[in-house]
Write an enzyme that holds these catalytic residues in place. Structure first.
Site, PDB file in Angstrom:
ATOM      1  N   ASN A  44       0.489   5.821  -0.386  1.00  0.00           N
ATOM      2  CA  ASN A  44      -0.375   6.984  -0.534  1.00  0.00           C
ATOM      3  C   ASN A  44       0.452   8.244  -0.284  1.00  0.00           C
ATOM      4  OD1 ASN A  44      -2.169   8.920   1.609  1.00  0.00           O
ATOM      5  ND2 ASN A  44      -3.014   8.587  -0.430  1.00  0.00           N
ATOM      6  N   TYR A  45       0.395   9.206  -1.211  1.00  0.00           N
ATOM      7  CA  TYR A  45       1.077  10.489  -1.020  1.00  0.00           C
ATOM      8  C   TYR A  45       0.120  11.606  -1.426  1.00  0.00           C
ATOM      9  CZ  TYR A  45       5.158   7.669  -0.255  1.00  0.00           C
ATOM     10  OH  TYR A  45       6.019   6.739   0.268  1.00  0.00           O
ATOM     11  N   ARG A  46       0.030  12.659  -0.616  1.00  0.00           N
ATOM     12  CA  ARG A  46      -1.015  13.666  -0.776  1.00  0.00           C
ATOM     13  C   ARG A  46      -0.525  15.056  -0.343  1.00  0.00           C
ATOM     14  NH1 ARG A  46      -1.665  10.081   3.242  1.00  0.00           N
ATOM     15  NH2 ARG A  46      -1.656  10.901   5.363  1.00  0.00           N
ATOM     16  N   HIS A  96       0.861  -1.179   0.000  1.00  0.00           N
ATOM     17  CA  HIS A  96       0.000   0.000   0.000  1.00  0.00           C
ATOM     18  C   HIS A  96       0.894   1.225   0.000  1.00  0.00           C
ATOM     19  CE1 HIS A  96      -1.266   3.310   2.761  1.00  0.00           C
ATOM     20  NE2 HIS A  96      -2.217   3.409   1.858  1.00  0.00           N
ATOM     21  N   GLY A 144     -23.447   9.212   0.017  1.00  0.00           N
ATOM     22  CA  GLY A 144     -23.144   9.524  -1.369  1.00  0.00           C
ATOM     23  C   GLY A 144     -21.683   9.418  -1.755  1.00  0.00           C
TER      24      GLY A 144
END
Length: 443
Positions: free
Chosen positions: A249-251, A247, A400
């Site tokens: 993730n970079y943000r 896994h 949603g």
């Protein structure tokens, strides 16, 4: 709140011209890939003074991780702990499926256009807008996450050799959108997803209230607080129980106060979840991440390695999800450029840290017992993601939300057995010992 997905030629996969960083094009047969495109701005690495989370370089207080909890639900990053509590997103369909910007004139076919031709799809932001702000961090980060997505997808498709990535675009009514690339039931990978998102708009009053409850006061204008958030997220599940799951993730997140002051921070990480312990694999993975971190400070890897071990903890089992890696959030010092270079180095480390391990083990023989153990360990993976991961939890409880992207991180198959316990001194017991007591893999 309706959700509509547009799909780029469901029967097609993407191919890059051999020996060139040319345009990706639809290909009706199985996927083949050429050389991997270089990440933007990687001619050299500049060493930073010291990266850290906490007070910003400007002396202001940091924004807490709570604000970063919802990038998964609205931006399609299942493992993100990005921004939280934006106004409800309205997903609207593209009129023709794939994004179809107006053709550029020949004089506009510059380096940016050539770089973007390597991506799995055209960027979320129009090229003309990106070209108009080349030095802005939002532009740099969007190019980084798009190119990271392309690099990883191309490398995975090359290893698998039997399945293609579906490429889905989605648009957020309030601003921005995302691109999800998913490969399912391939020769090597049971499921591999790599998603990017670039969203913007105004933080809701709920977000402001939660920030005030943590002592963070931001100056709003007419009750509004503009924000921009973007990231790349991926979870990859191989079929072979001797090939590990990964896994990453970079943000990046940015808000602008009424007086024009901008608050910003980066977050992310990368971690490995093997079914069976392979010492050489663990050392290779951690050393590759450490090498990326060490370019920017000798204290970063040990600090972020411990943070990773602490975060990916399944409390009710008393064990970690995997053998760790790195994890960080609210990273906003010493400067925006230096933190970006650090994140860039981490993103560049994904392929070399992981692909050699998959190539090494994808054709290993395995027994029915080993496959069963993989299914049981995947059950633990599901437990963590649904019960503890902040981004996943927020997305699932937001009406949603884009459920398909939130649950992209889950494997196709998993298993739960009542009171299952491996035999003493077995290979299964060996990995459990490591998950309960994290090790130092690089010394």
């Amino acid at each position: 709140m309706a959700l509509h997905l547009s799909r780029l030629s469901a029967s097609s996969c993407w191919r890059v011209a051999q020996g060139s960083c040319g345009a990706l094009r639809a290909w009706p047969q199985r996927c083949a890939t050429g050389r991997i495109c270089r990440l933007p701005g990687t001619a050299g690495t500049v060493h930073s003074r010291e990266l850290g989370h906490g007070p910003t370089a400007r002396g202001g207080p940091r924004l807490g991780a709570g604000l970063t909890a919802a990038l998964a639900g609205l931006a399609g990053l299942a493992a993100a702990v990005g921004f939280g509590h934006v106004e409800r997103a309205e997903m609207v369909p593209k009129s023709t499926g794939a994004r179809s910007p107006e053709p550029e004139r020949p004089e506009e076919q510059d380096e940016l256009a050539r770089r973007c031709s390597c991506f799995m799809a055209s960027p979320v932001t129009d090229l003309r807008e990106l070209r108009g702000r080349p030095g802005d961090m939002k532009t740099k980060m969007e190019l980084l996450i798009m190119e990271t997505q392309a690099q990883v997808c191309q490398a995975l498709a090359q290893v698998d050799g039997g399945a293609s990535f579906s490429v889905d675009r989605w648009e957020r009514k309030e601003g921005g959108g995302g691109i999800s690339c998913v490969l399912q039931d391939g020769r090597v990978f049971e499921k591999a997803g790599v998603s990017v998102s670039v969203v913007h708009g105004n933080l809701s009053e709920e977000a402001s209230k939660q920030m005030r409850s943590r002592g963070k006061m931001l100056k709003t204008k007419d009750g509004k607080l503009p924000f921009c958030a973007m990231g790349v997220s991926s979870v990859i599940h191989p079929k072979n129980p001797h090939a590990p799951t990964i896994h990453f993730n970079y943000r990046y997140f940015e808000v602008e106060e009424a007086d024009g002051n901008k608050q910003w921070w980066f977050g992310g990480g990368c971690d490995l979840t093997p079914t069976y312990l392979n010492l050489d694999d663990a050392v290779h993975f951690h050393r590759t991440l450490k090498k990326a971190c060490d370019q920017h400070g000798p204290d970063l890897y040990p600090k972020f390695k411990k943070w990773c071990d602490d975060y990916f903890f399944i409390a009710h089992r008393g064990e970690r999800r995997g053998i760790g890696g790195i994890f960080f959030d609210d990273l906003d010092s010493p400067s925006k450029e230096e933190v970006f270079r650090f994140v860039q180095s981490c993103a560049q480390a994904v392929v070399p840290s992981y692909i050699p391990l998959v190539k090494k083990h994808c054709d290993d023989s395995f027994t029915p017992q080993e496959k069963l153990w993989q299914q049981l360990r995947r059950g633990r993976y599901v437990e963590f993601n649904l019960l503890y991961d902040r981004g996943t939890k927020f997305g699932l409880f937001t009406p949603g939300s884009r459920i398909e992207s939130i649950l992209m991180s889950l494997p196709l198959t998993a298993r739960w057995e009542y009171m299952h316990s491996p035999s003493e001194n077995s290979k299964e017991a060996e990995i459990l010992e490591v998950l309960r007591h994290p090790r130092d893999w690089v010394h």
